[in-house]
Design a protein around this motif. Structure first.
Motif, PDB file in Angstrom:
ATOM      1  N   VAL A  15      29.480 -13.753 -56.125  1.00 16.30           N
ATOM      2  CA  VAL A  15      30.102 -12.983 -57.206  1.00 16.30           C
ATOM      3  C   VAL A  15      29.825 -11.498 -57.043  1.00 16.30           C
ATOM      4  O   VAL A  15      28.849 -11.103 -56.421  1.00 16.30           O
ATOM      5  N   ASN A  54      34.457 -13.875 -58.930  1.00 12.65           N
ATOM      6  CA  ASN A  54      34.094 -14.698 -57.779  1.00 12.65           C
ATOM      7  C   ASN A  54      34.544 -13.995 -56.511  1.00 12.65           C
ATOM      8  O   ASN A  54      35.696 -13.559 -56.409  1.00 12.65           O
ATOM      9  N   HIS A  62      33.615 -14.284 -52.154  1.00 14.76           N
ATOM     10  CA  HIS A  62      32.816 -14.761 -51.014  1.00 14.76           C
ATOM     11  C   HIS A  62      33.153 -13.978 -49.744  1.00 14.76           C
ATOM     12  O   HIS A  62      32.763 -14.368 -48.657  1.00 14.76           O
TER      13      HIS A  62
END
Length: 71
Positions: free
Chosen positions: A20, A53, A55
């Protein structure tokens, strides 16, 4: 997505966690005249920090970003 269905705000990466990023939204003077201000969750909170979120690993603390949210 049309601009009437999207709210866009600038901010900066305040912190990064596992998967996050936390973005502190910058309140702009245009917020007071925005057509979406009644439904805007950015204005409904004092802190104005959004957790997103992510990644990708492409952001670092302090990066200036633009956040778009659809209604």
């Amino acid at each position: 997505m049309s601009s009437s269905n999207c709210i866009e705000q600038e901010g900066y990466i305040e912190s990064i966690g596992k998967g996050v990023v936390n973005v502190r939204i910058l309140q702009l003077s245009a917020c007071s005249t925005c057509h979406s201000k009644e439904s805007c969750t950015f204005l409904g909170t004092e802190k104005r920090i959004i957790t997103i979120n992510d990644h990708s690993g492409q952001y670092t603390k302090g990066d200036r970003v633009s956040v778009s949210v659809s209604k």
